[in-house]
Design a protein around this motif. Structure first.
Motif, PDB file in Angstrom:
ATOM      1  N   LYS A 158       2.251 -11.554  -2.245  1.00 21.39           N
ATOM      2  CA  LYS A 158       2.140 -12.416  -1.075  1.00 21.39           C
ATOM      3  C   LYS A 158       0.493 -11.778  -0.745  1.00 21.39           C
ATOM      4  O   LYS A 158       0.271 -10.600  -0.578  1.00 21.39           O
ATOM      5  N   LEU A 177      -2.114 -10.788   1.553  1.00 19.95           N
ATOM      6  CA  LEU A 177      -2.558 -10.310   2.945  1.00 19.95           C
ATOM      7  C   LEU A 177      -3.833 -10.153   3.146  1.00 19.95           C
ATOM      8  O   LEU A 177      -4.774 -10.131   2.264  1.00 19.95           O
ATOM      9  N   LYS A 178      -4.508  -9.727   4.097  1.00 18.06           N
ATOM     10  CA  LYS A 178      -5.944  -9.936   4.397  1.00 18.06           C
ATOM     11  C   LYS A 178      -6.519  -8.342   3.823  1.00 18.06           C
ATOM     12  O   LYS A 178      -5.947  -7.411   4.219  1.00 18.06           O
ATOM     13  N   GLN A 230       0.746  -7.681  -1.335  1.00 19.87           N
ATOM     14  CA  GLN A 230       2.076  -7.373  -1.083  1.00 19.87           C
ATOM     15  C   GLN A 230       2.883  -7.870  -2.575  1.00 19.87           C
ATOM     16  O   GLN A 230       2.861  -8.757  -2.804  1.00 19.87           O
TER      17      GLN A 230
END
Length: 91
Positions: A5, A7-8, A12
């Motif tokens: 995933k 993220l900025k 993840q």
């Protein structure tokens, strides 16, 4: 299996194995946790799989392996690559 995933500025990564293969506790160990099996043990989740999640810097490459009962080290067949002795994950 690896799930990701974005993220900025980070990714993840969830390391996923079947709940019953191999038997017993399993940890994911790698350069991101100083190869310490106590840091990321896989836990059973709702879908019956075991998983541990790590947040890593985006656009990086990391070495890892799994450590099971009886000092059983093994690789992830679905990893992004292998460097001879370890699995690799690209973020």
């Amino acid at each position: 299996m690896l799930e990701r995933k974005r993220l900025k500025g980070r990714t993840q990564v969830t390391f996923v194995l079947p709940a019953d293969s191999p038997d017993g506790p399993v940890s994911v160990v790698g350069d991101f946790n100083d190869w310490n099996p106590a840091v990321h043990p896989l836990q059973v989740r709702g879908d019956g799989m075991r998983a541990a999640t790590v947040v890593l810097p985006a656009r990086s490459v990391h070495s890892f392996r799994y450590l099971g009962t009886g000092d059983h080290w093994f690789d992830d067949d679905r990893a992004d690559g292998h460097d001879g002795s370890n699995s690799r994950v690209n973020t």
